[in-house]
Scaffold this motif. Structure first.
Motif, PDB file in Angstrom:
ATOM      1  N   HIS A 218     -13.798  -0.953   0.271  1.00 38.71           N
ATOM      2  CA  HIS A 218     -12.406  -0.998   0.817  1.00 38.71           C
ATOM      3  C   HIS A 218     -12.172   0.547   1.242  1.00 38.71           C
ATOM      4  N   LYS A 219     -11.103   0.643   2.076  1.00 34.01           N
ATOM      5  CA  LYS A 219     -10.711   2.006   2.684  1.00 34.01           C
ATOM      6  C   LYS A 219      -9.760   2.404   1.763  1.00 34.01           C
ATOM      7  N   PRO A 220      -9.975   3.969   1.352  1.00 28.34           N
ATOM      8  CA  PRO A 220      -8.831   4.644   0.574  1.00 28.34           C
ATOM      9  C   PRO A 220      -7.620   5.203   1.204  1.00 28.34           C
ATOM     10  N   ASP A 221      -6.968   3.978   1.803  1.00 21.78           N
ATOM     11  CA  ASP A 221      -5.931   4.287   2.573  1.00 21.78           C
ATOM     12  C   ASP A 221      -4.691   4.266   1.852  1.00 21.78           C
ATOM     13  N   GLU A 222      -3.530   4.309   2.494  1.00 21.69           N
ATOM     14  CA  GLU A 222      -2.008   4.307   1.729  1.00 21.69           C
ATOM     15  C   GLU A 222      -1.886   2.867   1.078  1.00 21.69           C
ATOM     16  N   GLU A 223      -2.229   1.621   1.622  1.00 22.36           N
ATOM     17  CA  GLU A 223      -2.089   0.511   1.138  1.00 22.36           C
ATOM     18  C   GLU A 223      -2.613   0.559  -0.046  1.00 22.36           C
ATOM     19  N   ASN A 224      -4.008   0.655  -0.309  1.00 26.22           N
ATOM     20  CA  ASN A 224      -4.979   0.374  -1.385  1.00 26.22           C
ATOM     21  C   ASN A 224      -4.582   1.537  -2.596  1.00 26.22           C
ATOM     22  N   SER A 225      -4.310   2.547  -1.908  1.00 20.27           N
ATOM     23  CA  SER A 225      -3.882   3.595  -3.100  1.00 20.27           C
ATOM     24  C   SER A 225      -2.706   3.342  -3.688  1.00 20.27           C
ATOM     25  N   ALA A 226      -1.812   2.679  -2.970  1.00 22.07           N
ATOM     26  CA  ALA A 226      -0.483   2.422  -3.579  1.00 22.07           C
ATOM     27  C   ALA A 226      -0.589   1.346  -4.619  1.00 22.07           C
ATOM     28  N   MET A 227      -1.624   0.302  -4.222  1.00 20.04           N
ATOM     29  CA  MET A 227      -1.762  -0.903  -5.333  1.00 20.04           C
ATOM     30  C   MET A 227      -2.543  -0.190  -6.564  1.00 20.04           C
ATOM     31  N   ALA A 228      -3.587   0.691  -6.200  1.00 20.09           N
ATOM     32  CA  ALA A 228      -4.257   1.175  -7.413  1.00 20.09           C
ATOM     33  C   ALA A 228      -3.370   2.031  -8.241  1.00 20.09           C
ATOM     34  N   LYS A 229      -2.337   2.578  -7.716  1.00 21.71           N
ATOM     35  CA  LYS A 229      -1.436   3.527  -8.616  1.00 21.71           C
ATOM     36  C   LYS A 229      -0.536   2.824  -9.245  1.00 21.71           C
TER      37      LYS A 229
END
Length: 280
Positions: A218-229
């Protein structure tokens, strides 16, 4: 809705299917799993029904076959998505052992498919179409990420192991052909459930918080970071003691564009000697 948000919505539906039915804790998979299971889910986005997803399973005590398919339509049909997935594997005393997995989808502007083969406890073959190199910034998948993992469809059977009656204490490693991630379940409480027709089954559900932990692919972009948080991803599981399983009542996955929600509309379970029908 941005293209990234649409991707996360589709991924949310796929990840939700990975938890579409849960074998009862403490039971061996080949003892507990019904011979046939089918379920239909309505898919909602930001409070609006945008599609449906069907899931089916069949087992014979030694092997399992899982398949599912769904269609979504957003923005008055401007964005359409349809996908299908299937998985096969063996049932052992210590749980599910996947052997193959396939997933394909097409949307208004793209199409993609993935196929995987397992040998023992390791993914040994992956074919993605189109076969494109990872985008710049993507965290690479390493060989160790392909060991002791489940495909999204087989992940549900991974939950067969347990020592308590609460299904919410689990950590599930998943690889979907491109991304390696984990879903960590923890207890969040209970909630009363409703049904259209009395089934004789319990009407109190377990609420599980789900943490999405991206690891690779995955790319540690805004969308993935938001789901992870996020601490707001959750699944409500309904116990079905007479079939020795839990089934989903509601699955909620927040995205930056709104909440994706899967709601069980109808569930049919066939076990040795009985049929169970649930209408929500």
């Amino acid at each position: 809705m941005t293209s990234a948000a649409r991707f996360v919505l589709a991924r949310a539906v796929i990840a939700s299917v990975a938890l579409s039915c849960v074998v009862a804790p403490g039971a061996r998979a080949n003892d507990a799993w019904p011979t046939k299971f089918s379920a239909t889910f309505d898919v909602e986005f930001s409070g609006v029904t945008i599609g449906a997803f069907d899931f089916n399973s069949a087992t014979n005590g030694q092997t399992y076959t899982l398949n599912g398919g769904g269609k979504l339509s957003l923005l008055f049909g401007a964005f359409k998505w349809s996908g299908n997935a299937e998985s096969t594997g063996k049932l052992a005393a210590d749980g599910a052992r996947p052997q193959s997995f396939g997933f394909g989808f097409k949307s208004s502007n793209k199409a993609s498919s993935s196929r995987m083969i397992f040998t023992g406890n390791t993914v040994t073959s992956v074919v993605n179409e189109p076969n494109k190199p990872p985008k710049e910034g993507t965290i690479p998948v390493q060989p160790q990420h392909l060991v002791n993992v489940f495909d999204p469809m087989s992940a549900m059977l991974a939950l067969s192991k347990g020592t308590t009656g609460n299904p919410c204490s689990r950590r599930i490693p998943i690889y979907d052909g491109k991304a390696r991630y984990e879903l960590i379940l923890s207890p969040k409480g209970t909630v009363p459930l409703s049904e259209q027709r009395a089934s004789g089954q319990p009407v109190t559900g377990y609420v599980c918080r789900i943490k999405y932990v991206p690891i690779a692919g995955h790319k540690p972009d805004e969308e993935n970071s938001a789901m992870a948080k996020s601490n707001d991803i959750e699944i409500v599981l309904r116990p079905i003691p007479s079939a020795n399983i839990f089934v989903p009542y509601r699955i909620t996955v927040p995205t930056m564009a709104g909440n994706a929600v899967l709601r069980a509309k109808r569930v049919d379970i066939t076990t040795s000697g009985q049929q169970i029908a649930l209408s929500h």
